[in-house]
Design an enzyme around this catalytic site. Structure first.
Site, PDB file in Angstrom:
ATOM      1  N   ASP A  31       0.783  -1.252   0.000  1.00  0.00           N
ATOM      2  CA  ASP A  31       0.000   0.000   0.000  1.00  0.00           C
ATOM      3  C   ASP A  31       0.811   1.296   0.000  1.00  0.00           C
ATOM      4  O   ASP A  31       0.444   2.264   0.681  1.00  0.00           O
ATOM      5  CB  ASP A  31      -0.960   0.014   1.203  1.00  0.00           C
ATOM      6  CG  ASP A  31      -1.958  -1.119   1.173  1.00  0.00           C
ATOM      7  OD1 ASP A  31      -1.938  -1.906   0.214  1.00  0.00           O
ATOM      8  OD2 ASP A  31      -2.772  -1.217   2.116  1.00  0.00           O
ATOM      9  N   LYS A 136      -6.522  -5.076  -3.158  1.00  0.00           N
ATOM     10  CA  LYS A 136      -7.169  -5.726  -2.020  1.00  0.00           C
ATOM     11  C   LYS A 136      -8.233  -4.805  -1.420  1.00  0.00           C
ATOM     12  O   LYS A 136      -8.003  -3.611  -1.253  1.00  0.00           O
ATOM     13  CB  LYS A 136      -6.132  -6.115  -0.968  1.00  0.00           C
ATOM     14  CG  LYS A 136      -5.354  -4.954  -0.365  1.00  0.00           C
ATOM     15  CD  LYS A 136      -4.246  -5.488   0.526  1.00  0.00           C
ATOM     16  CE  LYS A 136      -3.452  -4.404   1.208  1.00  0.00           C
ATOM     17  NZ  LYS A 136      -4.163  -3.578   2.161  1.00  0.00           N
ATOM     18  N   CYS A 169      -2.091  -2.501   7.768  1.00  0.00           N
ATOM     19  CA  CYS A 169      -2.043  -3.431   6.634  1.00  0.00           C
ATOM     20  C   CYS A 169      -0.813  -4.329   6.638  1.00  0.00           C
ATOM     21  O   CYS A 169      -0.879  -5.483   6.208  1.00  0.00           O
ATOM     22  CB  CYS A 169      -2.188  -2.662   5.337  1.00  0.00           C
ATOM     23  SG  CYS A 169      -3.852  -1.964   5.165  1.00  0.00           S
TER      24      CYS A 169
HETATM   25  C1  C5J Z   1      -3.117   0.667   5.488  1.00  0.00           C
HETATM   26  C2  C5J Z   1      -4.943   1.825   6.539  1.00  0.00           C
HETATM   27  N1  C5J Z   1      -2.567   0.461   4.313  1.00  0.00           N
HETATM   28  N2  C5J Z   1      -4.230   2.164   7.616  1.00  0.00           N
HETATM   29  N3  C5J Z   1      -4.370   1.211   5.480  1.00  0.00           N
HETATM   30  O1  C5J Z   1      -2.515   0.418   6.511  1.00  0.00           O
HETATM   31  O2  C5J Z   1      -6.123   2.081   6.493  1.00  0.00           O
END
Ligand code: C5J
Length: 227
Positions: A31, A136, A169
């Site tokens: 991400d 995802k 994540c």
């Molecule tokens: C991730 C989030 N990528 N914190 N997303 O950690 O919402």
């Protein structure tokens, strides 16, 4: 990290060194999306200090370059949803009761919607052709994706897991992977959080109790091993 043979090396890590085969090791980058990472993005709009995430970019660039040179299997993930939000659970959409929600117009297009500028990966770490990008809908990279199938088909058993955010994540993915039988190493400087104390605690949770979820290392030690 020391190399004992071309096909086998040992990553210096906590709670103890991990022997891995590069042929069955993948770099999984979670991400690193513009909306989370960039000053003009959604994360910043919510009041987060994105510089706390951006510290991971440089070490991750070095690790990505080393992984590409070594020929490691490299995958990227993006959190996001279909434009019609049909894959977004109502509970996720309602979470936080914020003024701006997933699917609303943000500073870089519709928030967390696939195809929008903010949903894409930052240019510094942009995937090369041939590096799978896993879209995802959840926090974990295995939930409702074909990641496990792709990894199993490639004979992968070890994952070097990087990205943001450490406690959300990255951690969810490490837990999912651990339960599926993958060994996970998180290079501490290649993951980051808007909350530095959560980053530290998340890493401590991984290595606690003899490495209950995996191992923690850093980019220099992993790169030394790949070298
Ligand atoms: C991730 C989030 N990528 N914190 N997303 O950690 O919402």
């Amino acid at each position: 990290m020391t190399s004992t043979a071309a096909s086998f090396c040992t990553i210096a890590a906590e709670p103890y060194a991990l022997a891995v085969s590069p042929a069955s090791t993948a770099l999984l980058i979670i991400d690193m999306q513009r909306d989370f990472m960039e000053p003009g993005g959604f994360g910043a709009m919510l009041g987060n200090d994105v510089s706390l995430l951006r510290v991971a970019i440089e070490p991750l660039q070095a690790l990505l370059a080393a992984a590409r040179k070594t020929g490691l299997f490299i995958l990227h993930t993006r959190e996001g949803h279909r434009a019609d939000l049909s894959d977004a659970p109502p509970a996720k959409l309602e979470r936080g009761h914020g003024k701006t929600r997933i699917g609303d117009l943000g500073p870089m297009g519709r928030i967390l919607i696939r195809g929008e500028a903010g949903h894409d990966i930052i240019p510094e770490l942009y995937p090369l052709p041939g590096e799978p990008v896993i879209d995802k809908p959840g926090k974990g990279s295995f939930c409702q994706t074909d990641l496990e199938l792709i990894l199993k088909n490639r004979g992968i058993r070890t994952l070097i897991v990087c990205g943001v955010t450490t406690e959300v994540c990255v951690h969810t993915t490490v837990r999912e992977a651990n339960d599926r039988g993958f060994e996970c190493v998180v290079p501490a400087d290649c993951a980051a959080s808007y909350f530095p104390e959560f980053h530290q605690m998340a890493l401590r949770m991984i290595v606690a109790q003899g490495g209950i979820f995996g191992w923690v290392s850093d980019s220099a030690r992993v790169i030394a091993a790949l070298g």
